[in-house]
Scaffold this motif. Structure first.
Motif, mmCIF file in Angstrom:
data_model
loop_
_atom_site.group_PDB
_atom_site.id
_atom_site.type_symbol
_atom_site.label_atom_id
_atom_site.label_comp_id
_atom_site.label_asym_id
_atom_site.label_seq_id
_atom_site.Cartn_x
_atom_site.Cartn_y
_atom_site.Cartn_z
ATOM 1 N N GLU A 82 33.988 33.057 37.232
ATOM 2 C CA GLU A 82 32.902 34.287 37.083
ATOM 3 C C GLU A 82 33.021 34.116 35.261
ATOM 4 O O GLU A 82 32.930 34.344 34.322
ATOM 5 N N PRO A 93 28.291 44.880 34.102
ATOM 6 C CA PRO A 93 27.457 44.438 34.467
ATOM 7 C C PRO A 93 26.174 45.032 34.657
ATOM 8 O O PRO A 93 26.088 46.287 34.177
ATOM 9 N N GLN A 131 21.670 44.402 36.204
ATOM 10 C CA GLN A 131 21.182 44.568 37.657
ATOM 11 C C GLN A 131 20.855 43.147 37.198
ATOM 12 O O GLN A 131 19.086 43.173 35.972
ATOM 13 N N ARG A 186 24.318 38.237 37.026
ATOM 14 C CA ARG A 186 24.794 38.504 38.623
ATOM 15 C C ARG A 186 26.610 38.417 38.478
ATOM 16 O O ARG A 186 26.967 39.358 38.911
ATOM 17 N N LEU A 242 28.514 41.726 37.987
ATOM 18 C CA LEU A 242 28.584 42.655 39.635
ATOM 19 C C LEU A 242 28.874 41.819 40.448
ATOM 20 O O LEU A 242 29.966 42.587 41.448
ATOM 21 N N LEU A 243 29.115 40.539 40.688
ATOM 22 C CA LEU A 243 30.137 39.738 41.322
ATOM 23 C C LEU A 243 32.122 40.022 41.348
ATOM 24 O O LEU A 243 32.141 40.590 42.530
ATOM 25 N N ASP A 281 32.539 42.772 39.966
ATOM 26 C CA ASP A 281 32.709 44.138 40.030
ATOM 27 C C ASP A 281 32.747 44.666 41.627
ATOM 28 O O ASP A 281 34.019 45.744 42.470
ATOM 29 N N ALA A 282 32.571 44.181 42.524
ATOM 30 C CA ALA A 282 32.569 44.278 43.766
ATOM 31 C C ALA A 282 33.912 43.252 44.793
ATOM 32 O O ALA A 282 34.497 44.097 45.206
ATOM 33 N N LEU A 283 34.446 42.324 43.881
ATOM 34 C CA LEU A 283 34.962 41.873 44.644
ATOM 35 C C LEU A 283 36.602 41.985 43.485
ATOM 36 O O LEU A 283 37.955 41.971 44.758
ATOM 37 N N ASP A 306 39.659 44.715 42.569
ATOM 38 C CA ASP A 306 40.090 46.098 43.264
ATOM 39 C C ASP A 306 40.130 46.746 41.726
ATOM 40 O O ASP A 306 39.312 48.137 41.620
ATOM 41 N N PRO A 358 39.412 41.639 50.576
ATOM 42 C CA PRO A 358 37.778 41.945 51.700
ATOM 43 C C PRO A 358 36.935 40.687 52.242
ATOM 44 O O PRO A 358 37.327 39.238 51.358
ATOM 45 N N ALA A 373 31.287 37.668 52.370
ATOM 46 C CA ALA A 373 29.499 38.172 53.197
ATOM 47 C C ALA A 373 28.985 36.853 54.077
ATOM 48 O O ALA A 373 28.916 35.657 53.172
#
Length: 154
Positions: free
Chosen positions: A57, A99, A101, A110, A113-114, A116-118, A120, A146, A149
């Motif tokens: 990303e 980031p 939406q 996105r 956002l990915l 940010d989610a993955l 730390d 993590p 999904a």
């Protein structure tokens, strides 16, 4: 020959782990960043997830939004303690990422956002002009990675 002199000091053996390279700001350069980073993680014996996705990303963003003709982007990965730090530096310091939406029908938007989610932790460091560095940190313990999904049913 003296054995102590011919061998590297034990405290340094295997502890210095860093990897860096410059790549063209193109889709091919971004893909190569992800592939080479994944291979380096394998060589270090570290989990590739989620680092390979984060590298992909950040490299894609550098090739897409940080592109300046004739200027490469730089990927740097290094391990400090039990943390892998990933840095991608491009030459568009005037375009700071954030980031957002994306619309449900949008084909892009996105990536952070990915990240940010993955990750730390992640952030952006400006300069020196005209550069900026987007960085992310992840733990290197496979038990703490993590989970992926599940794919939605088709």
């Amino acid at each position: 020959m003296n054995q102590e002199i011919s061998e590297p000091p034990r405290r340094l053996t295997g502890l210095i782990r860093n990897f860096g390279l410059q790549l063209s700001p193109t889709p091919r350069g971004a893909r190569l960043a992800r592939l080479l980073a994944t291979e380096q993680l394998h060589l270090w014996g570290l989990p590739t997830h989620p680092a390979e996705l984060i590298v992909g990303e950040l490299a894609t963003n550098a090739a897409t939004h940080g592109r300046v003709s004739g200027r490469d982007f730089r990927l740097l990965m290094y391990v400090v303690g039990d943390t892998l730090r990933i840095e991608v530096t491009d030459t568009r310091g005037d375009r700071m990422p954030c980031p957002q939406q994306a619309g449900t029908d949008a084909e892009s938007g996105r990536g952070l956002l990915l990240v940010d989610a993955l990750a730390d932790r992640w952030g952006v460091v400006p300069g020196p002009p005209p550069r900026k560095t987007v960085w992310a940190e992840v733990g290197t313990d496979p038990a703490e990675s993590p989970p992926l999904a599940p794919h939605p049913p088709r």
